[in-house]
Design an enzyme around this catalytic site. Structure first.
Site, PDB file in Angstrom:
ATOM      1  CD  GLU A  38      -9.103  11.824  -7.971  1.00 47.14           C
ATOM      2  OE1 GLU A  38      -8.218  10.859  -8.085  1.00 47.14           O
ATOM      3  OE2 GLU A  38      -9.201  12.533  -6.931  1.00 47.14           O
ATOM      4  CB  THR A  80      -5.479   8.384  -5.679  1.00 43.95           C
ATOM      5  OG1 THR A  80      -6.047   9.524  -6.085  1.00 43.95           O
ATOM      6  CG2 THR A  80      -5.829   7.434  -6.858  1.00 43.95           C
ATOM      7  CG  HIS A 195      -7.415  15.584  -8.796  1.00 45.63           C
ATOM      8  ND1 HIS A 195      -6.969  16.693  -8.283  1.00 45.63           N
ATOM      9  CD2 HIS A 195      -6.764  14.675  -8.369  1.00 45.63           C
ATOM     10  CE1 HIS A 195      -5.978  16.352  -7.203  1.00 45.63           C
ATOM     11  NE2 HIS A 195      -5.794  14.928  -7.098  1.00 45.63           N
ATOM     12  CG  HIS A 255      -9.380  10.527  -2.158  1.00 42.93           C
ATOM     13  ND1 HIS A 255      -9.941  11.858  -2.618  1.00 42.93           N
ATOM     14  CD2 HIS A 255      -8.709  10.108  -3.090  1.00 42.93           C
ATOM     15  CE1 HIS A 255      -9.184  12.358  -3.720  1.00 42.93           C
ATOM     16  NE2 HIS A 255      -8.212  10.973  -4.007  1.00 42.93           N
TER      17      HIS A 255
END
Ligand code: GP9
Ligand code: MN
Length: 403
Positions: A38, A80, A195, A255
């Site tokens: 993540e 995601t 996150h 990402h």
């Protein structure tokens, strides 16, 4: 219709690159664990923050892995889910919105489906609601056999933070789920703790926060460090359980975690005067680590992206892809040209970087003559264009592989 698909078949045949004999079939029959890391960006890999190593475990692992340090994410608003789509299809997501929501009824020839055909059991492990991001629907279309969602996990207030189950507990509890699966399996893990907004319990903070104007960037370092720790524990457990040796690990950042909104603080951390458009593109690099137990470490500087993973994995598994439709290239192919196009049209080669209508020389990081970037315009445009046509026209309906 069929003339449209024929044009796309023609284009993808042209883009096809022969697999490298040394790597073709190298991991045939092994279990494959794909780990989506993540929000992990390359700028923290092999780096320190206030004298503390940010990713000690990954840094060690990289030494015993094939590590790609010029690998870019190619996601947009689908975050995601976009990365999942790109990896499994070697097609791009949408330039806005999320393909997971808009095109889950399409026909695909995704990686899980193709691995199912050669006897792999395929699954996803992610401790979130199955309908979140429409995953339950899209996973059916991609051909996953099983989605271990939040109902497969014991999630309590105690073992949760931010968006849900802490990575440490997620991996720990996944071991038993893994054991239930027939082998060989292809299983994707989607981590969660690192996150936005990067919340962490005090007891899980292994390094201090950074000190800048951006609370987001400040908190990012300890949550990255925590994810690194969770991965280390997971690997230890797998070794203890005898589940490590016959498994291949494909790990990548899904990402960016730190958006341009935090440029001022990012510049401070990177010790730069400012974050330029050039830097913004370079900050889209995410780590790609291919770990094959027993294999020597190697660094690969080929410019590449998430779209290249599907053909790479299929060739490693000994599956020919010449008759498939996809837009990436096998990262190990000797014929591969260093290149990545981001979903917004920016692209990068070994020597040049194009973004916001400016061509940069990568060496000097300064603007250079457009003629250096021009040779790549067609490929960049066509890759995105053909991918969009496949998805918007649901064109794989009309495509039959000639196995
Ligand atoms: C949550 C996972 C992470 O299920 O998709 O969210 P994202 O990174 O896409 O915002
Ligand atoms: Mn994500």
């Amino acid at each position: 219709d069929s003339s449209e698909i024929n044009e796309i078949i023609y284009y993808t045949r042209e883009q096809y690159r022969e697999p490298n004999e040394e790597y073709f079939g190298l991991i045939e029959g092994k279990n494959v664990m794909v780990i989506s890391l993540e929000s992990l960006q390359s700028f923290v890999i092999e780096q320190t923050m206030n004298g503390e190593v940010v990713t000690p475990f990954l840094n060690e692992l990289i030494e015993e892995s094939i590590y790609f340090d010029h690998f870019y994410h190619q996601t947009e608003q689908g975050k995601t889910s976009d990365s999942e789509f790109v990896v499994d299809n070697s097609l791009f997501g949408r330039n806005s919105g999320a393909v997971f929501f808009t095109h889950s009824n399409n026909e695909y020839n995704a990686l899980p489906e193709q691995l199912g055909e050669i006897g792999y059991y395929t699954s996803v492990m992610h401790a979130n609601n199955k309908s979140f991001w429409n995953r339950d629907m899209m996973y059916l279309a991609l051909g996953y056999e099983r989605f271990f969602d939040i109902q497969s996990y014991d999630v309590t207030e105690e073992n949760s933070v931010g968006w849900g189950l802490k990575d440490l507990d997620f991996f720990e509890q996944s071991i038993d789920l893994l054991k239930q699966q027939p082998e060989p399996y292809y299983t994707k893990f989607i981590t969660l703790t690192n996150h936005f907004p990067f919340e962490l319990d005090e007891e899980d903070r292994l390094i201090e926060e950074y000190d800048s104007y951006s609370g987001t960037l400040n908190r990012y370092f300890p949550t990255v460090r925590y994810m690194d720790h969770a991965l280390e524990q997971f690997f230890e457990r797998l070794k203890d359980e005898g589940m490590y040796e016959d498994t291949v690990f494909i790990m990548y950042g899904d990402h960016y975690g730190i958006s341009s909104f935090h440029d001022r603080s990012m510049a401070m951390y990177l010790e730069k005067d400012e974050i330029t458009d050039f830097d913004t593109v370079q900050l889209q690099r995410v780590p790609l680590i291919i770990h094959i137990p027993g294999m020597e470490g190697k660094r690969m500087d080929t410019v590449s992206g998430q779209i290249d993973l599907k053909p790479t994995m299929l060739h490693l598994l000994g599956v020919e892809t010449e008759d498939m439709i996809y837009l990436g290239t096998d990262l190990f192919s000797d014929e591969r040209e260093s290149f990545v196009v981001l979903r917004n049209g920016s692209f990068v080669t070994d020597d040049y970087l194009y973004t916001s209508e400016v061509c940069y020389d990568k060496q000097t990081e300064q603007e250079t003559d457009m003629s250096y970037c021009e040779p790549y315009f067609d490929k960049a445009r066509q890759d995105l264009h053909y991918s969009d046509r496949v998805i918007y026209g649901d064109l794989l309906r009309f495509f039959e592989r000639n196995e």
